[in-house]
Each structure stands twice: as structure tokens, then as C-alpha cells.
Design a protein around this motif. Sequence first.
Motif, mmCIF file in Angstrom:
data_model
loop_
_atom_site.group_PDB
_atom_site.id
_atom_site.type_symbol
_atom_site.label_atom_id
_atom_site.label_comp_id
_atom_site.label_asym_id
_atom_site.label_seq_id
_atom_site.Cartn_x
_atom_site.Cartn_y
_atom_site.Cartn_z
ATOM 1 N N GLU A 1 0.838 -1.192 0.000
ATOM 2 C CA GLU A 1 0.000 0.000 0.000
ATOM 3 C C GLU A 1 0.877 1.247 0.000
ATOM 4 N N LYS B 1 2.345 1.470 -8.385
ATOM 5 C CA LYS B 1 0.993 1.085 -8.812
ATOM 6 C C LYS B 1 0.433 2.101 -9.798
ATOM 7 N N PRO C 1 -10.517 11.309 -17.108
ATOM 8 C CA PRO C 1 -11.052 9.941 -17.218
ATOM 9 C C PRO C 1 -12.087 9.801 -18.334
ATOM 10 N N TYR D 1 -8.905 4.309 -14.947
ATOM 11 C CA TYR D 1 -9.415 5.028 -13.772
ATOM 12 C C TYR D 1 -10.291 4.122 -12.913
ATOM 13 N N ALA D 2 -11.021 3.225 -13.571
ATOM 14 C CA ALA D 2 -11.931 2.322 -12.862
ATOM 15 C C ALA D 2 -11.194 1.339 -11.957
ATOM 16 N N THR D 3 -9.889 1.159 -12.128
ATOM 17 C CA THR D 3 -9.132 0.252 -11.257
ATOM 18 C C THR D 3 -8.986 0.825 -9.849
ATOM 19 N N GLY D 4 -9.142 2.145 -9.716
ATOM 20 C CA GLY D 4 -8.990 2.783 -8.419
ATOM 21 C C GLY D 4 -7.553 3.066 -8.032
ATOM 22 N N ALA D 5 -6.615 2.734 -8.908
ATOM 23 C CA ALA D 5 -5.192 2.905 -8.583
ATOM 24 C C ALA D 5 -4.687 4.304 -8.909
ATOM 25 N N LYS E 1 -5.570 8.666 -9.623
ATOM 26 C CA LYS E 1 -6.470 9.773 -9.355
ATOM 27 C C LYS E 1 -6.557 10.673 -10.580
ATOM 28 N N THR E 2 -7.624 11.448 -10.638
ATOM 29 C CA THR E 2 -7.814 12.367 -11.767
ATOM 30 C C THR E 2 -6.637 13.332 -11.891
#
Length: 470
Positions: free
Chosen positions: A177, A182, A419, A429-433, A435-436
Amino acid sequence: MTVKNAGLSKTKIIGLLIAIIVFIIPFVIQFEGLSVAGHRVLSIFLMAIALWISEAIPLHATAALIIILEILFISDKAMLPLPEGFEAPAYKSFYAALASPVLMLFLGGFFLADGAAKFNLDTNLVRVLIKPFGTKPSRVILGLMLITALFSMFMSNTATTATMIAVVLPLIAKLPEGDRTKIGLVLAIPVAANIGGMGTPVGTPPNAIALGALAKEGINISFINWMIMVIPFMIIVLFFAWFILARFYSQNDSKIEIDISSKFNTTPKAILFYVVAAATILLWFTEKLHGIPSSIVGFMPVVVLLSTGVINTKEFHSMQWSVLWLVAGGIAMGSGVGKSGLDEWLIGLVNWSEMSPAFIAGGMFIAALLMGSVISHSATANLLVPIGMSLATAPGVAISPVASAVFIAIGSSLAMALPISTPPNAIAYATGAIKTKDMAITGILFGLLGSLLYVGFAAKLWNLLGVMPE
């Protein structure tokens, strides 16, 4: 049925209302110097802008609407009378956009991309090609970007991104984390997909739209010539993007282990597909030697793969037909703008002769970047290419039609700051890894570099290499 049940959001309702209003305006307000046919096409053009921006109806539906309205308003079968002296184009010429040679070229690319996915050729090649890059994060990012860019030259950017993200997700799951690697691994995929799509005529719809507009003017660019014109700068932007991502979005103490096991499909149909795909790409590359136009070459795998059952009926029905309709709508829009005189009127509103070629070219490129960031890249090219082509052919404007069309296509592809800018961005962007903010900073940076390179040096290099058509 309520509006909610009909699936119409507030944005779409507003988009529809705006489309109707702007469509009516040229019928009730007369613009000095614009012909009757020009007023009618201006109505269609303004409506298309509203619908493509709001996506109140599907993009391909807007394209179909453009074609039928041009037939009904300015063709030799127009339902409203046209003034004497206006040579109404044959209605068949607008339907012909649906069978443009450029669409056949693009269709061939669809068949190769779908076949590669069907036989897992894409994922197996990824595992083989990524092996030499080792486990160091910066090198893995480089490998992923090179492979993604290569695939995007011949496959849909969306399909390529989906494939590569599937490879990347297990990698980032193993990282601790807070490891910025990533971000680098995920962000590298859409960036490389958007950049790589510029490299060939079948890489992305804006390329096809530009080629279709040029073909209308009698300017034909071969498959290999497009690559020669675009790839040198594409490579510079790609490596610059890698340098930025590796510098700011990777940690050298990380180690990335990649599963490189692969098993290629060796069934008769798979082997036949490999042969057909290789032959098609080879013929595209050697067009100058054999003289067969790339659009004819592109249709060959369609016939072979369908007749042999390599691509079955169900797979045929699932092809991205909507993209072909969208490109056709752009070709028809450009034809209507030119034949109605709307292009000359629009260009006459500004004294272009007082502007330098670099300023004009830069303006078109930046316009494509900005518009492509908030609406579909294809819609951006559909709206801007006709204007850019008309501007380039106007008296007193010192910019070539080729530079105009290509710059708009490239500018559209480099629009990747948000995005929503392009499906590859949305998938990543949908992976959540990411940010905009990360996407915006890098997207703007890469877009500006691309504009400086192409506007500043492309025409000079094209002339030097002898690939600038007359």
C-alpha cells in the motif's frame, strides 16, 4: 413511460433541446453571404455538435442522422426546393460514405483485433514480449508501454487497454500500500494506448476520418506513408511519457514478478488466422511494392476469415459496427460542408492570410486537444477535420490539407487529460489505482509536447523524407 424509465438523464434532455434549437436557428436567421444550402448544412452541423457533446443519442445515431438530413436537405432528392444554379450532389454520394474505402480498411483492422482476442494471441504475445524487461519497475513500465503502443497500432485502443489492464492488475495487487509504482503501471497503459493508436491508419477512428477527408480531395496516403509521417514523433512522445512515469511513479526498491507462462493456440483455425494476419500486415507495409491499396488489402482478411469460419456469425455480429457508422458520418459531414459552400463562408469570417502557418496549425492542434478532452475523439475529428480541410484549401492560407487533417487526428488522440477523455482512460481510472490529478497532469504534459513536435517539425520532416503528398 417516464423520462427516468426511458433512460434519459437531465444532461441528455438538455442536449436534445439544445440540438433542436441550434438546428432551427439557421432556418429563421439569415446569415449574410451564406447560401440556402449552406444554411441547411449549418443547421445539421450545429445539431451534430450539440448531440456529439451531450451524447443525447448514441454517437453513431448522430452520424446516421447527418447522412439522412443531408440527403433530404441538399441532395438531388431534397424534400425542400433548392435555388437555381446550385448543383445538388447525388443522394448516392452521401450513402457512399457508408462504403468508403477507409471504412473497409478499418473493418480489416477489426477482424484482426477480434481474431487476436479469440485465440488469445494478444495475451500470449504480452507474456512473451515482457520477459526481456526484467523485474525493475521502470523497465517493466517501459515494456508495458512499448507492447501496449504496438498493439494499439493494429487493435482497438479500448480492447488493447482492457487486455493490458488484465495483465497489470495481478502485478499491482502484490505491491505494498502506498507504492507509487501502482500508479505508474496502471497509468502507463492508457497513455501508451492513446499514443500508439496514432501510428497506423487502423489504430484509431480519427486517423480514418482524416484519411477519408483527404481521399475526398484526391489525396491518398498509403499505410506505410502514414506510419513514416507519424511514428517518429510518436516514439519521442512515448519515450518522454515513459521517462516521466518512471521518474515520478515508480520506486526502485520494488520488484515486479510477472507470470510469463504462455501457450499459443495451435488449432487449424488459429494457425490460419496467424497466417492471414501476418500476410495482411506484410501487404500493408509493402503497398509501394505491389500497388494494392491498403483498403483492398484490409478487406481481404474479412473475406478469408468469414468464408473459412475463423470468425463465425456470432462474432461477426458483435463487431464494432457503430465505430464504422461514426466514421461514415464524419465523411458525410465533411462532404456536405464542402458541397454546400458552408466551408468557404466559415473561413471567410476570419482574415487567415494575416496569420502564420504555425499559428494556424497550432490552433487546430490545440482545438483538437481541448475538444477531445471532453468529448469523444471520433466526434472531435468529425467536427474539426471538415473545417480544417476547408481552411487548408482556402486561398491565402499557407498550410497543407495533409498537415491540417493529420494534426487534428493526432491532436484528438493526444487528448487524454481526463477519465472521460477516452475509453482507455476510463478503464484505467476504474481500477482505483490512479487519481484524476495524476491523469490530468500527465495528459496535459504529453499533449503539449506532441503539439510542439508535430506543429514545429512534422512538415519539415515529411518533406525531407519525401512522404508529403502533392
